[in-house]
Design a protein around this motif. Structure first.
Motif, mmCIF file in Angstrom:
data_model
loop_
_atom_site.group_PDB
_atom_site.id
_atom_site.type_symbol
_atom_site.label_atom_id
_atom_site.label_comp_id
_atom_site.label_asym_id
_atom_site.label_seq_id
_atom_site.Cartn_x
_atom_site.Cartn_y
_atom_site.Cartn_z
ATOM 1 N N SER A 98 0.743 -1.464 0.245
ATOM 2 C CA SER A 98 -0.130 0.346 -0.055
ATOM 3 C C SER A 98 1.105 1.243 -0.403
ATOM 4 C CB SER A 98 -1.181 -0.080 0.872
ATOM 5 O OG SER A 98 -0.193 0.366 3.067
ATOM 6 N N ILE A 99 2.165 1.685 1.042
ATOM 7 C CA ILE A 99 2.908 2.870 0.493
ATOM 8 C C ILE A 99 3.598 2.428 -0.650
ATOM 9 C CG2 ILE A 99 5.143 2.884 1.383
ATOM 10 C CD1 ILE A 99 4.232 1.642 4.610
ATOM 11 N N VAL A 100 3.933 1.624 -1.145
ATOM 12 C CA VAL A 100 4.559 1.871 -2.265
ATOM 13 C C VAL A 100 3.742 2.269 -3.707
ATOM 14 C CG1 VAL A 100 5.367 0.037 -4.797
ATOM 15 C CG2 VAL A 100 6.370 0.140 -2.330
ATOM 16 N N ILE A 101 2.150 1.381 -3.803
ATOM 17 C CA ILE A 101 1.321 1.882 -4.395
ATOM 18 C C ILE A 101 0.515 3.667 -4.211
ATOM 19 C CG2 ILE A 101 -1.445 1.941 -5.063
ATOM 20 C CD1 ILE A 101 -0.823 -1.683 -4.929
ATOM 21 N N SER A 102 1.142 4.095 -3.010
ATOM 22 C CA SER A 102 0.472 5.510 -3.025
ATOM 23 C C SER A 102 1.990 5.783 -3.036
ATOM 24 C CB SER A 102 0.877 5.935 -1.470
ATOM 25 O OG SER A 102 -0.775 4.667 -0.731
ATOM 26 N N VAL A 103 2.995 6.039 -3.063
ATOM 27 C CA VAL A 103 3.338 6.591 -3.635
ATOM 28 C C VAL A 103 4.380 6.932 -5.340
ATOM 29 C CG1 VAL A 103 6.743 6.200 -3.526
ATOM 30 C CG2 VAL A 103 5.296 6.579 -2.008
ATOM 31 N N VAL A 104 4.033 5.769 -6.048
ATOM 32 C CA VAL A 104 3.778 5.261 -7.096
ATOM 33 C C VAL A 104 2.746 6.606 -7.899
ATOM 34 C CG1 VAL A 104 3.800 3.653 -9.067
ATOM 35 C CG2 VAL A 104 5.743 2.869 -7.554
ATOM 36 N N SER A 105 1.619 6.589 -7.257
ATOM 37 C CA SER A 105 0.819 6.696 -7.658
ATOM 38 C C SER A 105 0.416 8.108 -7.522
ATOM 39 C CB SER A 105 -1.100 6.180 -7.122
ATOM 40 O OG SER A 105 -1.056 4.741 -7.045
ATOM 41 N N PHE A 106 0.675 8.627 -6.815
ATOM 42 C CA PHE A 106 1.617 10.122 -6.008
ATOM 43 C C PHE A 106 1.754 11.033 -6.998
ATOM 44 C CE2 PHE A 106 3.763 13.434 -4.224
ATOM 45 C CZ PHE A 106 2.246 14.485 -4.319
ATOM 46 N N LEU A 107 3.281 9.918 -7.622
ATOM 47 C CA LEU A 107 4.493 10.660 -8.153
ATOM 48 C C LEU A 107 3.897 10.412 -10.060
ATOM 49 C CD1 LEU A 107 7.521 8.182 -7.121
ATOM 50 C CD2 LEU A 107 6.746 11.157 -6.754
ATOM 51 N N LEU A 108 2.955 9.981 -10.738
ATOM 52 C CA LEU A 108 2.566 9.066 -11.609
ATOM 53 C C LEU A 108 1.525 10.243 -11.424
ATOM 54 C CD1 LEU A 108 2.762 5.083 -12.302
ATOM 55 C CD2 LEU A 108 4.132 7.578 -13.034
ATOM 56 N N SER A 109 0.555 10.631 -10.907
ATOM 57 C CA SER A 109 -0.161 12.085 -10.637
ATOM 58 C C SER A 109 -0.303 12.759 -10.887
ATOM 59 C CB SER A 109 -1.207 11.650 -9.621
ATOM 60 O OG SER A 109 -2.101 10.262 -9.674
ATOM 61 N N THR A 110 1.206 13.224 -10.755
ATOM 62 C CA THR A 110 1.755 15.074 -10.986
ATOM 63 C C THR A 110 2.044 15.143 -12.252
ATOM 64 O OG1 THR A 110 4.061 13.494 -10.379
ATOM 65 C CG2 THR A 110 3.175 14.781 -9.072
ATOM 66 N N PHE A 111 1.931 13.770 -13.049
ATOM 67 C CA PHE A 111 2.104 14.604 -14.503
ATOM 68 C C PHE A 111 1.136 14.639 -15.567
ATOM 69 C CE2 PHE A 111 5.830 11.609 -13.302
ATOM 70 C CZ PHE A 111 7.043 13.007 -13.514
ATOM 71 N N VAL A 112 0.060 14.076 -14.964
ATOM 72 C CA VAL A 112 -1.527 14.114 -15.309
ATOM 73 C C VAL A 112 -2.443 15.089 -14.910
ATOM 74 C CG1 VAL A 112 -3.698 13.054 -15.802
ATOM 75 C CG2 VAL A 112 -1.689 11.730 -15.109
ATOM 76 N N ASP A 113 -2.550 15.751 -16.180
ATOM 77 C CA ASP A 113 -3.533 17.497 -15.953
ATOM 78 C C ASP A 113 -4.544 17.176 -15.783
ATOM 79 O OD1 ASP A 113 -3.997 20.050 -15.690
ATOM 80 O OD2 ASP A 113 -4.084 20.469 -18.179
ATOM 81 N N ASP A 114 -5.071 17.569 -14.596
ATOM 82 C CA ASP A 114 -6.836 17.266 -14.562
ATOM 83 C C ASP A 114 -8.083 17.704 -14.476
ATOM 84 O OD1 ASP A 114 -5.989 14.604 -12.690
ATOM 85 O OD2 ASP A 114 -5.702 15.283 -10.904
ATOM 86 N N GLU A 115 -7.816 18.804 -15.577
ATOM 87 C CA GLU A 115 -8.254 20.531 -15.710
ATOM 88 C C GLU A 115 -8.567 19.724 -16.437
ATOM 89 O OE1 GLU A 115 -6.111 24.383 -16.105
ATOM 90 O OE2 GLU A 115 -4.957 23.749 -14.891
ATOM 91 N N LYS A 116 -10.273 20.594 -16.596
ATOM 92 C CA LYS A 116 -11.165 19.646 -17.904
ATOM 93 C C LYS A 116 -11.023 21.337 -18.772
ATOM 94 C CE LYS A 116 -13.906 17.148 -15.650
ATOM 95 N NZ LYS A 116 -15.010 15.906 -15.702
ATOM 96 N N LYS A 117 -10.664 20.545 -20.261
ATOM 97 C CA LYS A 117 -10.485 21.713 -21.313
ATOM 98 C C LYS A 117 -12.095 22.146 -21.830
ATOM 99 C CE LYS A 117 -5.790 20.995 -21.574
ATOM 100 N NZ LYS A 117 -4.672 19.532 -22.360
ATOM 101 N N ASP A 118 -12.137 23.523 -22.389
ATOM 102 C CA ASP A 118 -13.510 23.464 -22.411
ATOM 103 C C ASP A 118 -13.675 23.603 -24.383
ATOM 104 O OD1 ASP A 118 -14.270 24.383 -20.087
ATOM 105 O OD2 ASP A 118 -13.504 26.430 -21.310
#
Length: 118
Positions: A98-118
């Motif tokens: 769970s620690i590894v999954i949390s860290v990897v998910s956090f690191l990979l999520s930093t590269f994803v843009d969550d903003e909705k584009k119009d």
């Protein structure tokens, strides 16, 4: 829809990293099986994890949030119970996973843009 697929891939990569780094977590099959496990893991996290977090809110406060790792370990073990493609050999590997999954998910999520584009 695009964000859902991206989150599925992030979950799959995080699960693969945990299985690769830890001896107590094993994934069987290929890429399709990994995506199925990631989908089940995502569903478990979306449906059951919020209820557990709400019920364990006092413990989360008392441990300054560290009890969240225990909840994540339980979600990983529950995912393994739902599918034979994932094997978790105990609570210790699940906690480290769970620690590894949390860290990897956090690191990979930093590269994803969550903003909705119009």
């Amino acid at each position: 829809m695009r964000n859902l697929i991206i989150r599925l891939v992030i979950n799959a990569l995080a699960l693969a990293a945990a299985a690769w780094l830890l001896t107590g977590i094993h994934l069987s099959g290929g890429l399709a099986d990994l995506l199925v496990v990631a989908l089940i893991f995502g569903l478990v996290n979306a449906l059951i994890k919020p209820v557990l977090k709400l019920l364990s809110l006092p413990l989360i406060f008392l441990t300054l949030g560290l009890f969240t790792f225990v909840i994540n370990a339980l979600m990983l073990m529950l995912t393994a119970a739902f599918t034979d493609r994932l094997v978790v050999s105990g609570f210790g590997p699940a906690l480290w996973g769970s620690i590894v999954i949390s860290v990897v998910s956090f690191l990979l999520s930093t590269f994803v843009d969550d903003e909705k584009k119009d």
